[in-house]
Design an enzyme around this catalytic site. Structure first.
Site, PDB file in Angstrom:
ATOM      1  N   GLU A   1      45.232  39.939  31.766  1.00 13.64           N
ATOM      2  CA  GLU A   1      44.514  39.829  33.036  1.00 13.64           C
ATOM      3  C   GLU A   1      43.108  39.275  32.842  1.00 13.64           C
ATOM      4  O   GLU A   1      42.485  39.478  31.802  1.00 13.64           O
ATOM      5  CB  GLU A   1      44.403  41.217  33.693  1.00 13.64           C
ATOM      6  CG  GLU A   1      45.751  41.827  34.026  1.00 13.64           C
ATOM      7  CD  GLU A   1      45.637  43.076  34.879  1.00 13.64           C
ATOM      8  OE1 GLU A   1      44.579  43.723  34.856  1.00 13.64           O
ATOM      9  OE2 GLU A   1      46.619  43.395  35.577  1.00 13.64           O
TER      10      GLU A   1
ATOM     11  N   LYS B   1      39.259  39.073  32.809  1.00 10.10           N
ATOM     12  CA  LYS B   1      38.171  40.042  32.715  1.00 10.10           C
ATOM     13  C   LYS B   1      36.984  39.462  33.469  1.00 10.10           C
ATOM     14  O   LYS B   1      36.428  38.443  33.069  1.00 10.10           O
ATOM     15  CB  LYS B   1      37.782  40.313  31.263  1.00 10.10           C
ATOM     16  CG  LYS B   1      36.718  41.406  31.156  1.00 10.10           C
ATOM     17  CD  LYS B   1      36.377  41.764  29.731  1.00 10.10           C
ATOM     18  CE  LYS B   1      35.596  43.073  29.680  1.00 10.10           C
ATOM     19  NZ  LYS B   1      34.433  43.112  30.574  1.00 10.10           N
TER      20      LYS B   1
ATOM     21  N   ARG C   1      32.062  47.513  37.792  1.00  6.76           N
ATOM     22  CA  ARG C   1      33.317  48.256  37.943  1.00  6.76           C
ATOM     23  C   ARG C   1      33.220  49.162  39.165  1.00  6.76           C
ATOM     24  O   ARG C   1      32.203  49.841  39.351  1.00  6.76           O
ATOM     25  CB  ARG C   1      33.534  49.109  36.689  1.00  6.76           C
ATOM     26  CG  ARG C   1      34.820  49.940  36.672  1.00  6.76           C
ATOM     27  CD  ARG C   1      35.970  49.114  36.184  1.00  6.76           C
ATOM     28  NE  ARG C   1      37.204  49.883  36.040  1.00  6.76           N
ATOM     29  CZ  ARG C   1      37.650  50.384  34.890  1.00  6.76           C
ATOM     30  NH1 ARG C   1      36.936  50.248  33.776  1.00  6.76           N
ATOM     31  NH2 ARG C   1      38.796  51.019  34.838  1.00  6.76           N
TER      32      ARG C   1
END
Length: 515
Positions: free
Chosen positions: A208, A210, A215
């Site tokens: 995936e 990054k 976050r």
DNA sequence: TTCCGACAGTGGGGTCGCAAT
DNA sequence: ATTGCGACCCCACTATCGGAA
């Protein structure tokens, strides 16, 4: 319980390197504290203060008053003093905090003062913090450590778990389940040097994107939405775009994990600095939003309606995610099935990494499709892969280390060659050094020493180090206007002289390549 | 017996908000 | 208006213990 009891235990914990002994010592103290005092004892010994932000740091505590001759402070005295400190605000706040901090320290013995200063500056250095405190709590209550850990991850904090466990016993842990509206500690990724290494370690996996942003964990319950950071700070008010996206999802309840980023006019991701600035802005959110609108991009889901998915394999969680969240709000991915693992799969994954970097992102995270969501763990099930750049730079100075690096020159000031051949400082690093390298560089740098003010030793240019870094970022601190992100020493280059070191221009180009 | 996961320690730069200058 | 400070965001890496293999 008296503070001195806790300080003595902290000293004993620091004095042994055995983790099992540390656990025993902590467990004994937690038992002795009893339900009344244990939450405070556990908080302090895990290096936290329940009040959170209290506005007191090194500077406020610099001049401690003369210590008390005999211990008298109780844990509750300290707690009350911290309550008072946390409540101070407005004009004269700095002076009032200083006064209150001095009053607290003045009532403490020398050993107690050292502990309190460490606690308030986030430097309880006894070789046992949160995780060891959880072990100690498990030992004190006779409950398996795994159950305590899980409860802490799901509650997001140790102290409430301790309170419940000591009052209600093991059965009370059952209450700590994934709850919409209460954040869990996010799962973290380990590192891998290459996509090939990660694929070999993981088998069936998803590669995936990054993204280099902030976050976020997003909870929705009906119309109610909350957004938290990695350390579980509530930032809902600062990110209305995220709230809007969550409210538009076709469910009544969900828990999502992802990253917030921003795009420029050309659709390229904006720099981490811009995104962090936006996310940190809370006074005029509308204005900040107009300047840097953000977009949530999700990669995991922990709950959908009545389906709790923490223990479901990632493949299943991703199916739920794909059914819930629109494509533009999900990370791109490339799936490698075990049956298809081999040269083709590796080539595909590497091409995906190259495309991702080409779109301006940071790298990839390779995730085991069979793994559960391990809240709070830096799981081996997720591995990040980022390109690394290296340059040869000159050591301009070094700072004396602290703690286990006391007596060693540790933090290196790094320079590159400027246009006129002069050396231009680009930043510092203390990372990547082994004990042997620390010893050697201390000796060599002292031979090159020009001056030593007790903190920093300036040296003649002579030592060249190969430095790895993740990218180049804008700097207001350093003369070239740029600095290295996450610089670390790879090795010394005794074969190179300062005249052969890399130039500021080369650093700038490395940054352009990295972006 | 060796290997490896988990932890703590040692700090880095940038940014915001608040209070002091 | 500028500066200093605290707190938070991102984070890499090494040493060590102790259980797993």
């Amino acid at each position: 319980m008296l503070l001195v009891t806790l300080v003595d235990v902290s000293g004993a914990v620091a004095a042994t390197r055995s983790r099992s002994r540390k656990t025993e010592l902590l467990a004994e103290l937690f038992l002795a504290a009893g339900p009344e005092d244990a939450p405070l004892a556990i908080a302090y010994l895990s290096g936290r203060v329940p009040q959170g932000r209290i506005g007191v740091g090194w500077s406020t505590l610099r001049e401690a008053p003369a210590p008390a001759a005999a211990p008298s402070l109780s844990l509750h005295d300290v707690d009350a003093a911290l309550d008072g400190l946390a409540a101070v605000a407005g004009k004269g706040a700095q002076a009032e905090r200083k006064r209150r901090a001095a009053a607290l320290l003045g009532a403490a013995t020398e050993a107690e003062q050292r502990f309190l200063v460490g606690l308030l500056t986030g430097e309880v250095r006894q070789g046992a913090l949160d995780a060891m405190a959880a072990e100690g709590l498990a030992a004190a209550s006779g409950v398996p450590a795994e159950e305590v850990r899980r409860a802490v991850m799901l509650r997001g904090a140790l102290v409430p778990v301790a309170r419940a466990l000591l009052a209600g016993g093991r059965a009370a842990l059952g209450a700590f389940r994934l709850t919409v509206g209460r954040p869990v500690r996010p799962m973290l990724a380990g590192t891998a040097a290459s996509v090939a290494e990660a694929l070999t370690a993981l088998g069936s996996c998803a590669v995936e994107e990054k993204l280099d942003g902030i976050r976020v964990q997003v909870h929705r319950d009906g119309e109610r939405v909350s957004v938290w950071t990695r350390t579980l700070e509530d930032i809902t008010e600062r990110l209305p775009e995220v709230v809007e996206v969550a409210r538009a999802l076709p469910v009544s309840r969900c828990v999502l994990d992802g990253e917030v980023i921003a795009y420029d006019g050309a659709g390229r991701p904006r720099s981490f600095q811009e995104i962090a600035g936006r996310t940190g802005s809370r006074t005029d959110v509308a204005k900040a939003r107009a300047l840097v609108p953000v977009v949530p991009v999700f990669f995991d889901v922990l709950l959908v309606d009545e389906r709790e998915l923490l223990d479901a394999p990632f493949a299943r969680r991703h199916r739920e995610l794909a059914g819930l969240v629109a494509e533009e709000n999900r990370v791109r991915r490339y799936v490698v099935e075990e049956s298809g693992a081999g040269a083709d799969a590796l080539a595909g994954a590497e091409a995906f990494l190259a495309e991702t970097l080409g779109r301006g992102h940071e790298g990839v995270v390779v995730k085991d499709l069979g793994s559960p969501y391990s809240a709070g763990r830096r799981g081996a099930a997720w591995r990040k892969v980022k390109p690394v750049h290296t340059l040869d730079l000159v050591v301009l100075a070094a700072e004396w280390g602290h703690g286990r690096r006391t007596g060693k020159l540790s933090n290196l000031h790094l320079g590159a060659r400027g246009a006129e051949g002069e050396l231009v400082m680009l930043g510092k690093t203390f990372k990547g050094l082994t004990d042997a390298m620390l010893a050697e560089q201390t000796e060599r740098l002292l031979e090159l020493s020009l001056s030593d003010d007790g903190r920093t030793v300036r040296v003649r240019p002579g030592l060249v180090v190969e430095v790895a870094f993740d990218g180049v970022q804008r700097s207001s601190r350093y003369p070239a206007g740029l600095t290295l992100r996450f610089a670390r020493v790879v090795r010394y280059r005794p074969d190179k002289t300062p005249e052969e070191a890399d130039t500021v221009e080369a650093v700038r180009e490395a940054g352009a390549g990295a972006a």
